[in-house]
Enzyme design. Structure first.
Site, short mmCIF file in Angstrom:
data_model
loop_
_atom_site.label_atom_id
_atom_site.label_comp_id
_atom_site.label_asym_id
_atom_site.label_seq_id
_atom_site.Cartn_x
_atom_site.Cartn_y
_atom_site.Cartn_z
N HIS A 235 0.83 -1.21 0.00
CA HIS A 235 0.00 0.00 0.00
C HIS A 235 0.86 1.26 0.00
CE1 HIS A 235 -3.59 2.42 0.87
NE2 HIS A 235 -2.79 3.12 1.68
N HIS A 250 3.16 6.18 -1.90
CA HIS A 250 3.80 7.34 -1.28
C HIS A 250 5.32 7.30 -1.41
CE1 HIS A 250 0.03 8.69 0.50
NE2 HIS A 250 -0.18 7.45 0.91
N LYS A 293 -4.82 10.05 -8.41
CA LYS A 293 -4.44 10.24 -7.01
C LYS A 293 -4.53 11.72 -6.70
CE LYS A 293 -2.58 8.99 -2.98
NZ LYS A 293 -3.17 8.04 -2.04
#
Length: 359
Positions: A235, A250, A293
């Site tokens: 993730h 990220h 995103k």
């Protein structure tokens, strides 16, 4: 309001299940004597009784006969002891030390960015590409030959990005996980983090710490349809697609490699940190194979061990709450959430997400 603050408000329930080793925002387990913070849902400091803002289980954990009393008597109570609590000041000091120990970070000249359009609050969600050029003008790929980078990059193709599809982990992929963790644990940065946590009674050996890192980051759980389709590492660092949107994602290295393959399209940025060296922080908008995103906050130019170490520290110290840090004299916060719907062995919890917030 920043989009990631909205996400923080929406996700707070994820942190409400207490585990054996980790604190929860609505519990005093592991938080006895913790300094008062306005951001906490409830409190565990010594004056909370008179101020009537204690967590419901304050008496059980911190009262006479509780874990706090055991700690005062000298018993080793693990994460549940006040001795094991990590203060706000310690987080500030340790994060500065980890920042200085990031010897594998990008140097001036290793990365050239082209941030282009800075999006206002009313622009981050409209899915418009306001930056015609790629974000990365140049990256010195010699960085990627460093052991922690090379072992990190090998992990990135181990995942199916769509949630709801079970991950099939091969023996080779398990070896890649072990190799990555072994390489990061060789660094001065991760050794410093371990020594700090060992001093808090969190871990008795480096091997115990290593095993916990593997479970919290690589342990599989289900984000949809009951399939073991996700992990904290997938993730946060690799990225996922859920309900037609990019979820997580990220990491700057992952972004650069996909942008180089023309699989990621940079749209704009809404935050650029105050750092004039690496690591820096960027809040950015982008699409990944057409999936959007809205805000993908990321460190820029940091080593894999720096991100893994900082996120792990915040997950252990402030799960479900803002973790206030300092890097190079500049404040910033990291938000983590535990996955509350499943636990690993010994009651340990998996990482649901971890990301840097704007100061």
């Amino acid at each position: 309001m920043e989009p990631w603050i909205l996400l923080l408000g929406a996700g707070i329930a994820l942190g409400c299940v207490s585990g054996h080793l980790y604190t929860a925002p609505d519990s005093c387990e592991g938080r006895c004597g913790e300094p008062f913070s306005e951001e906490d849902e409830c409190h565990c400091h010594r004056e909370c009784d008179t101020e009537r803002n204690c967590c419901e289980d304050h008496e059980r954990h911190c009262g006479p006969g509780g874990e706090g009393a055991e700690d005062a008597a000298g018993a080793r109570a693990g994460f549940s002891s006040s001795r094991a609590s990590i203060t706000d000041q310690e987080l500030l000091q340790l994060s500065e030390q980890l920042y200085e120990l990031d010897h594998n970070k990008a140097r001036p000249g290793d990365i050239a960015l082209n941030p282009q359009h800075r999006a206002g609050p009313d622009e981050t969600g409209d899915k418009r590409d306001r930056s015609p050029q790629p974000l990365y003008k140049f990256v010195n790929e010699e960085l990627f030959s460093k052991p922690t980078y090379a072992s990190f990059i090998k992990l990135l193709d181990n995942y199916q990005r769509a949630t709801g599809r079970e991950e099939e982990v091969t023996a080779e992929e398990l070896r890649e996980q072990d190799h990555f963790l072994e390489e990061v644990m060789k660094t001065e940065l991760m050794k410093k983090l371990f020594v700090f946590l060992q001093g808090k009674g969190r871990y008795s050996s480096e091997q115990e710490f290593l095993q916990d890192l593997k479970e919290m980051w690589f342990g599989l759980y289900s984000r949809g349809d009951g399939e073991r389709d996700s992990s904290g590492f997938e993730h946060v660092f690799s990225g996922e697609v859920k309900k037609g949107k990019v979820s997580g994602f990220h990491n700057w290295i992952r972004f650069y490699l996909l942008e180089k393959q023309e699989l990621v399209n940079y749209f704009s940025h809404n935050f650029n940190g105050p750092w004039d060296s690496f690591p820096d922080v960027l809040g950015l908008q982008f699409s990944w194979d057409g999936f959007y995103k809205e805000v993908g906050s990321a460190f820029i130019g940091s080593s894999p061990e720096f991100e893994l170490g900082l996120y792990s520290l915040c997950f252990l110290a402030r799960p479900g709450r803002a973790c206030h840090l300092s890097l190079g004299g500049h404040p910033l916060s990291v938000q983590t959430f535990p996955w509350s719907k499943a636990t690993a062995s010994g009651g340990r919890r998996f990482i649901a997400t971890a990301y840097v917030m704007s100061p």
